[in-house]
Motif scaffolding. Structure first.
Motif, PDB file in Angstrom:
ATOM      1  N   ARG A 119       0.818  -1.211   0.000  1.00  0.00           N
ATOM      2  CA  ARG A 119       0.000   0.000   0.000  1.00  0.00           C
ATOM      3  C   ARG A 119       0.852   1.261   0.000  1.00  0.00           C
ATOM      4  N   LEU A 120       1.933   1.258   0.798  1.00  0.00           N
ATOM      5  CA  LEU A 120       2.811   2.427   0.841  1.00  0.00           C
ATOM      6  C   LEU A 120       3.516   2.653  -0.493  1.00  0.00           C
ATOM      7  N   ILE A 121       3.899   1.575  -1.157  1.00  0.00           N
ATOM      8  CA  ILE A 121       4.563   1.722  -2.458  1.00  0.00           C
ATOM      9  C   ILE A 121       3.597   2.296  -3.487  1.00  0.00           C
ATOM     10  N   ILE A 122       2.369   1.777  -3.516  1.00  0.00           N
ATOM     11  CA  ILE A 122       1.374   2.295  -4.465  1.00  0.00           C
ATOM     12  C   ILE A 122       1.043   3.748  -4.166  1.00  0.00           C
ATOM     13  N   GLU A 123       0.908   4.084  -2.880  1.00  0.00           N
ATOM     14  CA  GLU A 123       0.625   5.472  -2.500  1.00  0.00           C
ATOM     15  C   GLU A 123       1.768   6.397  -2.886  1.00  0.00           C
ATOM     16  N   ASN A 124       3.014   5.944  -2.716  1.00  0.00           N
ATOM     17  CA  ASN A 124       4.156   6.766  -3.090  1.00  0.00           C
ATOM     18  C   ASN A 124       4.213   6.998  -4.596  1.00  0.00           C
ATOM     19  N   ILE A 125       3.920   5.962  -5.390  1.00  0.00           N
ATOM     20  CA  ILE A 125       3.946   6.113  -6.849  1.00  0.00           C
ATOM     21  C   ILE A 125       2.827   7.046  -7.315  1.00  0.00           C
ATOM     22  N   ILE A 126       1.641   6.926  -6.704  1.00  0.00           N
ATOM     23  CA  ILE A 126       0.531   7.805  -7.083  1.00  0.00           C
ATOM     24  C   ILE A 126       0.833   9.260  -6.721  1.00  0.00           C
ATOM     25  N   LYS A 127       1.482   9.491  -5.596  1.00  0.00           N
ATOM     26  CA  LYS A 127       1.720  10.850  -5.117  1.00  0.00           C
ATOM     27  C   LYS A 127       2.902  11.522  -5.801  1.00  0.00           C
ATOM     28  N   TYR A 128       4.021  10.777  -5.984  1.00  0.00           N
ATOM     29  CA  TYR A 128       5.240  11.387  -6.515  1.00  0.00           C
ATOM     30  C   TYR A 128       5.585  10.926  -7.930  1.00  0.00           C
ATOM     31  N   GLY A 129       4.928   9.882  -8.405  1.00  0.00           N
ATOM     32  CA  GLY A 129       5.252   9.389  -9.726  1.00  0.00           C
ATOM     33  C   GLY A 129       6.439   8.428  -9.702  1.00  0.00           C
ATOM     34  N   TRP A 130       6.887   8.055 -10.896  1.00  0.00           N
ATOM     35  CA  TRP A 130       8.009   7.120 -11.066  1.00  0.00           C
ATOM     36  C   TRP A 130       9.303   7.913 -11.000  1.00  0.00           C
ATOM     37  N   LEU A 131      10.058   7.757  -9.898  1.00  0.00           N
ATOM     38  CA  LEU A 131      11.252   8.560  -9.659  1.00  0.00           C
ATOM     39  C   LEU A 131      12.545   7.855 -10.013  1.00  0.00           C
ATOM     40  N   ILE A 132      12.476   6.675 -10.573  1.00  0.00           N
ATOM     41  CA  ILE A 132      13.691   5.915 -10.869  1.00  0.00           C
ATOM     42  C   ILE A 132      14.409   6.554 -12.042  1.00  0.00           C
ATOM     43  N   ASN A 133      15.689   6.823 -11.834  1.00  0.00           N
ATOM     44  CA  ASN A 133      16.539   7.427 -12.855  1.00  0.00           C
ATOM     45  C   ASN A 133      17.732   6.516 -13.076  1.00  0.00           C
ATOM     46  N   GLY A 134      17.859   6.001 -14.260  1.00  0.00           N
ATOM     47  CA  GLY A 134      18.954   5.083 -14.552  1.00  0.00           C
ATOM     48  C   GLY A 134      20.314   5.729 -14.554  1.00  0.00           C
ATOM     49  N   GLY A 135      20.360   7.056 -14.639  1.00  0.00           N
ATOM     50  CA  GLY A 135      21.659   7.733 -14.664  1.00  0.00           C
ATOM     51  C   GLY A 135      22.432   7.625 -13.367  1.00  0.00           C
ATOM     52  N   PHE A 136      21.700   7.344 -12.265  1.00  0.00           N
ATOM     53  CA  PHE A 136      22.408   7.180 -11.001  1.00  0.00           C
ATOM     54  C   PHE A 136      23.248   5.911 -11.001  1.00  0.00           C
TER      55      PHE A 136
END
Length: 416
Positions: A119-136
């Motif tokens: 639930r926390l993961i789904i809530e985080n994705i809905i609120k902030y979007g997909w934040l994964i950046n492959g450049g890191f």
């Protein structure tokens, strides 16, 4: 005397004999029906029609036996039967809670933990979007990190140099102090050389971390290789002097330098060098594929937690010495749960999955890479159990240093 018996006693005796006769007849009928049913299995097919008629005639007797069994079951659960027959504690009482298994509660906690975190993961994705950046992890220079790649390929030169030093020491071409000095230079160079390459090259994060991990493992293996061979040389000299008290239990393996032993040690999942290791009979290919799939899944989950939770919190946080103290404490506590998950995933991926995959491919037998550190009672016990890979090496090195000091003290007394 029979004439003096009362009518009541005569009636009781008659009833008892009648009950005994009926029970014996029932038992004989039951045995007869069982014998008749057992003979149907061994008879020939030509007599099946005759046996079926016998079975029909004995069907009533079987029904009687079944009804008697049902009556016995009903009798055990009759209202008049006592339900409380002893002193018993509740399962959650203090006297009985540690005498039973809690696997069901553990499974319930796992289900609740998965549900809450999902639930926390789904809530985080809905609120902030997909934040994964492959450049890191991978930059445009990742595939062009030739200096780091060449540095990784050149690391086997240090074990080969250590092998040459031990070979010369075995042939008595080098004194002890020179051997120690050369091993110090080799082990130090195996650690400083990758650090200098990483600092000079603007490489990706994952490439630098991988190279440093490999270089640290090579450094620890070289230290163990040098100390073990030093102790084996001392054992060989003790055997030559017939000094039985200083001979260790590994005297069955005579001191010699084998290049194959060093090559296997450098790729084996251990930090303790020895001339031979316990081996398994074969490689389970299906099991290796299964563990490799788990490694990919948990590594991806660990990267997801870092990118989706840890990096945004760190980027949006103020400097701990420039902001409010309570705000800094809140940031640290907010990072504690994601860091715990990352640490658990790292432990499972490296100490269980990767080391077991490597051990299976190399048929390495001793796979006690960790113990049940989650049951540790003290911090010292925890640090001793969670990384047996490193703990065994440090125990051997401490014992080796202690033996060296005792040996030097003995030589000092002898010289005096």
């Amino acid at each position: 005397m029979a004439a003096l018996e009362s009518p009541e006693n005569h009636i009781k005796a008659t009833a008892t004999s009648t009950a005994t006769t009926s029970s014996s007849s029932t038992t004989s009928d039951l045995n007869f029906s069982v014998r008749r049913r057992s003979t149907t299995v061994t008879d020939s097919p030509s007599t099946e029609m005759m046996e079926s008629e016998d079975l029909k005639s004995n069907g009533k007797e079987c029904d009687k036996v079944t009804n008697e069994n049902r009556s016995d079951i009903k009798f055990n659960y009759r209202p008049s039967m006592p339900a409380h027959r002893g002193v018993r504690e509740s399962p959650l009482s203090s006297d009985a809670i540690f005498k039973q298994s809690h696997a069901g509660l553990f499974n319930l906690c796992i289900v609740v933990l998965v549900a809450i975190n999902s639930r926390l993961i789904i809530e985080n994705i809905i609120k902030y979007g997909w934040l994964i950046n492959g450049g890191f992890w991978f930059s445009s220079k990742s595939l062009r990190d030739w200096p780091l790649f060449m540095c990784c390929l050149s690391l086997p030169a240090f074990p080969f140099a250590a092998y040459l030093v031990e070979k010369l020491a075995y042939q008595n071409y080098l004194p002890k102090l020179v051997v120690v000095f050369l091993h110090t230079i080799i082990t130090t160079g195996s650690l400083l050389y990758p650090v200098s390459v990483i600092l000079r090259c603007d490489s990706a994060f994952l490439s630098g971390v991988t190279l440093m991990l490999i270089s640290c493992i090579v450094w620890l293996k070289l230290v163990s290789y040098a100390h073990t061979n030093s102790d084996m040389r001392a054992i060989a000299k003790s055997i030559d002097r017939e000094d039985v008290q200083s001979i260790s239990p590994c005297v069955g393996n005579p001191y010699d330098t084998y290049f194959k032993s060093l090559v296997y040690f450098m790729v084996a999942p251990t930090l303790c060098y020895q001339s031979s290791y316990p081996r398994t009979e074969s490689v389970r290919k299906g099991w290796v594929v299964q563990q490799f799939v788990k490694l990919i899944i948990f590594t991806g989950f660990m990267g997801f937690i870092i990118e989706q939770y840890i990096n945004p919190i760190v980027k949006n946080s103020q400097h701990p010495f420039k902001g409010n103290l309570l705000y800094a404490i809140e940031r640290v506590l907010k990072l504690s749960v994601p860091n715990l998950y990352v640490w658990l995933c790292m432990f499972y991926c490296f100490f269980h999955l990767w080391l077991n995959i490597l051990a299976e491919l190399l048929r390495f037998g001793d796979r006690e890479f960790y113990k049940d550190w989650w049951n540790a009672r003290t911090v010292e016990e925890y640090w001793r159990m969670w990384n047996m890979w490193y703990s065994r090496m440090m125990i051997k090195e401490n014992n080796n240093s202690r033996r060296e000091r005792e040996r030097e003290r003995e030589w000092w007394f002898i010289s005096c």
